[in-house]
Design a protein around this motif. Structure first.
Motif, PDB file in Angstrom:
ATOM      1  N   PHE A  20      24.495  30.124 -30.387  1.00 35.30           N
ATOM      2  CA  PHE A  20      23.725  30.313 -29.167  1.00 35.30           C
ATOM      3  C   PHE A  20      22.394  30.988 -29.456  1.00 35.30           C
ATOM      4  CE2 PHE A  20      28.063  29.926 -27.853  1.00 35.30           C
ATOM      5  CZ  PHE A  20      28.005  29.276 -26.622  1.00 35.30           C
ATOM      6  N   SER A  21      21.446  30.764 -28.541  1.00 38.44           N
ATOM      7  CA  SER A  21      20.150  31.409 -28.612  1.00 38.44           C
ATOM      8  C   SER A  21      19.546  31.430 -27.213  1.00 38.44           C
ATOM      9  CB  SER A  21      19.227  30.645 -29.572  1.00 38.44           C
ATOM     10  OG  SER A  21      18.020  31.358 -29.761  1.00 38.44           O
ATOM     11  N   VAL A  22      18.461  32.181 -27.052  1.00 40.28           N
ATOM     12  CA  VAL A  22      17.700  32.145 -25.811  1.00 40.28           C
ATOM     13  C   VAL A  22      16.425  31.358 -26.070  1.00 40.28           C
ATOM     14  CG1 VAL A  22      18.618  34.279 -24.865  1.00 40.28           C
ATOM     15  CG2 VAL A  22      16.599  34.362 -26.282  1.00 40.28           C
ATOM     16  N   TRP A  23      15.947  30.669 -25.033  1.00 40.03           N
ATOM     17  CA  TRP A  23      14.771  29.830 -25.155  1.00 40.03           C
ATOM     18  C   TRP A  23      13.986  29.913 -23.856  1.00 40.03           C
ATOM     19  CZ3 TRP A  23      12.906  27.958 -29.448  1.00 40.03           C
ATOM     20  CH2 TRP A  23      11.909  26.993 -29.401  1.00 40.03           C
ATOM     21  N   PRO A  24      12.654  29.954 -23.918  1.00 33.25           N
ATOM     22  CA  PRO A  24      11.879  30.004 -22.682  1.00 33.25           C
ATOM     23  C   PRO A  24      12.230  28.824 -21.758  1.00 33.25           C
ATOM     24  CG  PRO A  24      10.470  30.442 -24.566  1.00 33.25           C
ATOM     25  CD  PRO A  24      11.796  29.998 -25.109  1.00 33.25           C
ATOM     26  N   ALA A  25      12.500  29.133 -20.496  1.00 32.82           N
ATOM     27  CA  ALA A  25      12.949  28.113 -19.541  1.00 32.82           C
ATOM     28  C   ALA A  25      11.876  27.080 -19.240  1.00 32.82           C
ATOM     29  CB  ALA A  25      13.416  28.780 -18.253  1.00 32.82           C
ATOM     30  N   ASP A  26      10.609  27.422 -19.473  1.00 29.92           N
ATOM     31  CA  ASP A  26       9.537  26.480 -19.167  1.00 29.92           C
ATOM     32  C   ASP A  26       9.218  25.543 -20.334  1.00 29.92           C
ATOM     33  OD1 ASP A  26       8.457  28.483 -20.770  1.00 29.92           O
ATOM     34  OD2 ASP A  26       6.571  28.597 -19.667  1.00 29.92           O
ATOM     35  N   ARG A  27      10.012  25.604 -21.386  1.00 31.41           N
ATOM     36  CA  ARG A  27       9.811  24.713 -22.543  1.00 31.41           C
ATOM     37  C   ARG A  27      11.061  23.865 -22.750  1.00 31.41           C
ATOM     38  NH1 ARG A  27       7.451  28.917 -27.017  1.00 31.41           N
ATOM     39  NH2 ARG A  27       5.633  29.571 -25.826  1.00 31.41           N
ATOM     40  N   PRO A  28      10.884  22.642 -23.243  1.00 34.03           N
ATOM     41  CA  PRO A  28      12.066  21.835 -23.562  1.00 34.03           C
ATOM     42  C   PRO A  28      12.862  22.485 -24.691  1.00 34.03           C
ATOM     43  CG  PRO A  28      10.023  20.564 -23.853  1.00 34.03           C
ATOM     44  CD  PRO A  28       9.635  21.962 -23.517  1.00 34.03           C
ATOM     45  N   ALA A  29      14.166  22.315 -24.652  1.00 33.86           N
ATOM     46  CA  ALA A  29      15.005  22.857 -25.720  1.00 33.86           C
ATOM     47  C   ALA A  29      14.579  22.237 -27.046  1.00 33.86           C
ATOM     48  CB  ALA A  29      16.475  22.560 -25.439  1.00 33.86           C
ATOM     49  N   PRO A  30      14.640  23.006 -28.132  1.00 37.69           N
ATOM     50  CA  PRO A  30      14.258  22.466 -29.434  1.00 37.69           C
ATOM     51  C   PRO A  30      15.251  21.386 -29.875  1.00 37.69           C
ATOM     52  CG  PRO A  30      15.143  24.673 -29.688  1.00 37.69           C
ATOM     53  CD  PRO A  30      15.051  24.409 -28.215  1.00 37.69           C
ATOM     54  N   PRO A  31      14.825  20.508 -30.771  1.00 39.27           N
ATOM     55  CA  PRO A  31      15.734  19.468 -31.262  1.00 39.27           C
ATOM     56  C   PRO A  31      17.032  20.067 -31.809  1.00 39.27           C
ATOM     57  CG  PRO A  31      13.505  19.070 -32.051  1.00 39.27           C
ATOM     58  CD  PRO A  31      13.503  20.429 -31.395  1.00 39.27           C
ATOM     59  N   GLY A  32      18.149  19.479 -31.421  1.00 30.52           N
ATOM     60  CA  GLY A  32      19.445  19.943 -31.890  1.00 30.52           C
ATOM     61  C   GLY A  32      20.069  21.015 -31.015  1.00 30.52           C
ATOM     62  N   TRP A  33      19.380  21.436 -29.978  1.00 28.64           N
ATOM     63  CA  TRP A  33      19.883  22.469 -29.068  1.00 28.64           C
ATOM     64  C   TRP A  33      19.927  21.902 -27.658  1.00 28.64           C
ATOM     65  CZ3 TRP A  33      21.091  27.473 -30.767  1.00 28.64           C
ATOM     66  CH2 TRP A  33      20.774  27.745 -32.103  1.00 28.64           C
ATOM     67  N   GLU A  34      20.890  22.379 -26.850  1.00 29.34           N
ATOM     68  CA  GLU A  34      20.977  21.927 -25.466  1.00 29.34           C
ATOM     69  C   GLU A  34      21.259  23.113 -24.552  1.00 29.34           C
ATOM     70  OE1 GLU A  34      25.564  20.521 -25.037  1.00 29.34           O
ATOM     71  OE2 GLU A  34      24.183  19.100 -25.955  1.00 29.34           O
ATOM     72  N   PRO A  35      20.696  23.106 -23.348  1.00 28.71           N
ATOM     73  CA  PRO A  35      20.967  24.181 -22.394  1.00 28.71           C
ATOM     74  C   PRO A  35      22.434  24.188 -21.982  1.00 28.71           C
ATOM     75  CG  PRO A  35      19.102  22.829 -21.689  1.00 28.71           C
ATOM     76  CD  PRO A  35      19.738  22.133 -22.845  1.00 28.71           C
ATOM     77  N   VAL A  36      22.967  25.377 -21.729  1.00 30.57           N
ATOM     78  CA  VAL A  36      24.369  25.495 -21.316  1.00 30.57           C
ATOM     79  C   VAL A  36      24.506  25.847 -19.845  1.00 30.57           C
ATOM     80  CG1 VAL A  36      25.154  26.089 -23.638  1.00 30.57           C
ATOM     81  CG2 VAL A  36      24.575  27.909 -22.032  1.00 30.57           C
ATOM     82  N   GLY A  37      23.394  25.904 -19.116  1.00 31.60           N
ATOM     83  CA  GLY A  37      23.455  26.147 -17.679  1.00 31.60           C
ATOM     84  C   GLY A  37      23.274  27.587 -17.251  1.00 31.60           C
ATOM     85  N   VAL A  38      22.888  28.461 -18.164  1.00 37.41           N
ATOM     86  CA  VAL A  38      22.670  29.867 -17.831  1.00 37.41           C
ATOM     87  C   VAL A  38      21.194  30.170 -18.027  1.00 37.41           C
ATOM     88  CG1 VAL A  38      23.221  32.248 -18.446  1.00 37.41           C
ATOM     89  CG2 VAL A  38      25.001  30.491 -18.523  1.00 37.41           C
ATOM     90  N   ALA A  39      20.565  30.762 -17.008  1.00 39.91           N
ATOM     91  CA  ALA A  39      19.147  31.111 -17.093  1.00 39.91           C
ATOM     92  C   ALA A  39      18.929  32.454 -16.411  1.00 39.91           C
ATOM     93  CB  ALA A  39      18.298  30.041 -16.436  1.00 39.91           C
ATOM     94  N   GLY A  40      17.836  33.117 -16.788  1.00 36.15           N
ATOM     95  CA  GLY A  40      17.482  34.402 -16.188  1.00 36.15           C
ATOM     96  C   GLY A  40      16.594  35.182 -17.123  1.00 36.15           C
ATOM     97  N   THR A  41      16.621  36.494 -17.006  1.00 36.74           N
ATOM     98  CA  THR A  41      15.833  37.327 -17.906  1.00 36.74           C
ATOM     99  C   THR A  41      16.413  37.231 -19.319  1.00 36.74           C
ATOM    100  OG1 THR A  41      17.203  39.276 -17.519  1.00 36.74           O
ATOM    101  CG2 THR A  41      15.297  38.987 -16.063  1.00 36.74           C
ATOM    102  N   LYS A  42      15.626  37.641 -20.278  1.00 35.21           N
ATOM    103  CA  LYS A  42      16.111  37.608 -21.656  1.00 35.21           C
ATOM    104  C   LYS A  42      17.353  38.487 -21.813  1.00 35.21           C
ATOM    105  CE  LYS A  42      13.606  37.254 -25.512  1.00 35.21           C
ATOM    106  NZ  LYS A  42      12.631  37.637 -26.568  1.00 35.21           N
ATOM    107  N   SER A  43      17.326  39.658 -21.217  1.00 37.11           N
ATOM    108  CA  SER A  43      18.483  40.554 -21.364  1.00 37.11           C
ATOM    109  C   SER A  43      19.722  39.971 -20.687  1.00 37.11           C
ATOM    110  CB  SER A  43      18.171  41.949 -20.824  1.00 37.11           C
ATOM    111  OG  SER A  43      17.822  41.906 -19.463  1.00 37.11           O
ATOM    112  N   ALA A  44      19.570  39.288 -19.570  1.00 37.78           N
ATOM    113  CA  ALA A  44      20.727  38.657 -18.912  1.00 37.78           C
ATOM    114  C   ALA A  44      21.285  37.529 -19.775  1.00 37.78           C
ATOM    115  CB  ALA A  44      20.340  38.131 -17.534  1.00 37.78           C
TER     116      ALA A  44
END
Length: 63
Positions: A20-44
């Motif tokens: 797992f990693s965090v990624w800026p929500a306004d950018r597409p996920a990097p190749p090989g990574w997919e969103p898991v449905g959780v978004a918010g502040t970095k600490s969250a």
């Protein structure tokens, strides 16, 4: 804006090795990574990762 800015919205992403990693929500996920449905502040997002990623080994190395 700084990359560590906790006011920016992030999302949790996961790769094929169940890492797992965090990624800026306004950018597409990097190749090989997919969103898991959780978004918010970095600490969250990091708090979510801490609860779901309990075995830090890549999936291919787990028994």
């Amino acid at each position: 804006m700084f990359e560590d800015d906790n006011d920016r919205e992030y999302r949790v992403v996961r790769n094929h090795e169940a890492q797992f990693s965090v990624w800026p929500a306004d950018r597409p996920a990097p190749p090989g990574w997919e969103p898991v449905g959780v978004a918010g502040t970095k600490s969250a997002c990091l708090a979510h990762i801490a609860t779901v990623w309990t075995d830090l080994r890549p999936l291919s190395l787990r028994p």
